[in-house]
Enzyme design. Structure first.
Site, short mmCIF file in Angstrom:
data_model
loop_
_atom_site.label_atom_id
_atom_site.label_comp_id
_atom_site.label_asym_id
_atom_site.label_seq_id
_atom_site.Cartn_x
_atom_site.Cartn_y
_atom_site.Cartn_z
N ASP A 58 0.85 -1.19 0.00
CA ASP A 58 0.00 0.00 0.00
C ASP A 58 0.89 1.24 0.00
O ASP A 58 1.99 1.22 0.56
CB ASP A 58 -0.89 0.01 1.26
N ILE A 85 8.19 -3.22 -9.09
CA ILE A 85 8.71 -3.70 -7.79
C ILE A 85 8.98 -5.20 -7.90
O ILE A 85 8.23 -5.92 -8.57
CB ILE A 85 7.71 -3.39 -6.64
N LYS A 106 -3.72 6.41 -13.70
CA LYS A 106 -2.42 5.74 -13.66
C LYS A 106 -2.48 4.47 -12.80
O LYS A 106 -1.93 3.45 -13.18
CB LYS A 106 -1.36 6.68 -13.08
N GLY A 158 2.23 -8.16 -14.38
CA GLY A 158 3.62 -8.57 -14.63
C GLY A 158 4.13 -9.45 -13.49
O GLY A 158 4.82 -10.46 -13.73
N TYR A 202 -12.18 6.93 -13.19
CA TYR A 202 -12.38 5.68 -12.45
C TYR A 202 -13.08 4.65 -13.33
O TYR A 202 -12.62 3.52 -13.45
CB TYR A 202 -13.21 5.98 -11.20
N TYR A 259 -3.91 -10.12 -20.89
CA TYR A 259 -2.82 -10.90 -20.29
C TYR A 259 -3.20 -12.38 -20.21
O TYR A 259 -2.34 -13.25 -20.30
CB TYR A 259 -2.45 -10.37 -18.89
#
Ligand code: UDP
Length: 321
Positions: free
Chosen positions: A32, A62, A91, A102, A145, A159
């Site tokens: 978070d 990350i 974003k 990913g 949104y 994906y």
């Protein structure tokens, strides 16, 4: 024991989900950036051997240790919050989903998207089945949104088709319960606080617009059941309580349950505010064997008690929400 990543794990829904997953015996990695999540929501979990906290904004790449499952919840969800910085909202929906997908691809993890009833926009089909494509304004104040989450759904499907990632999509309808942020501008928190603090209840429009509210415990069961369905069931699946009422009826019920002297005051309806909303939950009932159990009266009483305790503990500053 599975290793499970929960993005947005310190938010209202995320913090309930982390507790459920810990109780089920899993190892949780809660990610978070505390934009709308709160440390207080997860403070009791910090220190557990099987709870890790990573402070990070998921729009940036990350590396995480291998995980088996990902619940991708990260995104501001109250209209006030998501419209406050619409570019950041888009974003997080788009870039955040790409990063989360990913991670799922790299670790061959199953990933669930917390999508929303907002993808139906101002619906012209009622109640809304998952097969309905919606009626969304692409250039309005809610678009960041609505379209962000629609794009996230597209990314999840692509994906899956292109990269064979195992995905699940859940469309979450209005949800309430403890650990909702008191001043996030949503109708539930606004009305209950206003009634308890002897202020008038702020009804937008004439209050004839409808919503269908589910209690948080029901949603958490739905999310968990969906994640644990077979890989061939992708969704999207609606998770919500079909009990529908007008916003004016909600205001009157809250006044009665709190025995408040507050009155209703009316102001203009926000732009693109959906006129009606009710989930068709046939799919959830067939594939997840799920249906909501907590009635509005029961849930409201719990919510009122929660906010009363916060007021007594002096944790809420009286302010115009
Ligand atoms: N609303 C209202 N008074 C408030 C806050 C919201 O009448 O103080 C209305 C809002 O215009 C909408 C409904 O309540 O029609 C639900 O709003 P909320 O922001 O909780 O969620 P939404 O379903 O719009 O995302």
């Amino acid at each position: 024991m599975k290793r499970i990543l929960v993005t947005g794990g310190a938010g209202f829904i995320g913090s309930h989900l982390c507790r459920k997953l810990l109780k089920e015996g899993h190892h949780i990695i809660c990610l978070d950036n505390f934009l709308t999540g709160a440390r207080e929501n997860i403070s009791q979990l910090i220190g557990y051997d099987h709870f890790e906290l990573i402070e990070h904004d998921i729009i940036h790449p990350i590396q995480v240790e291998p995980v088996d499952e990902i619940y991708h919840l990260a995104c501001p969800a109250s209209p006030v919050h998501y419209q406050d910085d619409p570019i950041a909202t888009m974003k997080i929906s788009v870039l955040g989903s790409i990063i989360a997908l990913g991670i799922a691809k790299r670790h061959k993890a199953k990933i669930l998207l917390a999508s929303t009833s907002e993808i139906y926009g101002d619906p012209q089909i009622h109640p809304q089945p998952e097969s309905y494509w919606g009626n969304v304004n692409p250039i309005g104040p809610r678009s960041c949104y609505d379209e962000g989450k629609r794009c996230a759904e597209t990314l999840f499907m692509d994906y899956h088709r292109q990269e064979k990632v195992r995905i699940k999509i859940v469309r979450i309808f209005n949800t309430y319960g403890p650990r909702m942020q008191p001043h996030d501008g949503r109708v539930m928190s606004n009305f209950i606080l206003q009634a308890l603090q002897k202020r008038d209840l702020t009804v937008y429009g004439d209050g004839s617009q409808t919503r269908s509210f589910q209690y948080i415990d029901d949603l958490i069961e739905g999310l968990y059941s969906m994640m644990n369905t077979g890989d061939d069931f992708l969704g999207p699946v609606n998770i919500g309580n079909p009990s529908e009422f007008t916003i004016k009826e909600l205001a009157e019920k809250i006044i009665s349950l709190t025995a408040s002297q507050s009155k209703l005051i009316y102001s203009s309806l926000p732009e693109d505010d959906p006129r009606q909303r009710q989930p068709d939950i046939n799919l959830a009932s067939t594939y997840l064997n799920w249906e909501p159990k907590v009635s509005l009266d029961e849930g409201l009483k719990k919510m009122i008690t929660y906010f009363k305790e916060k007021i007594v503990a002096n944790e809420l500053i009286e302010e115009q929400c």
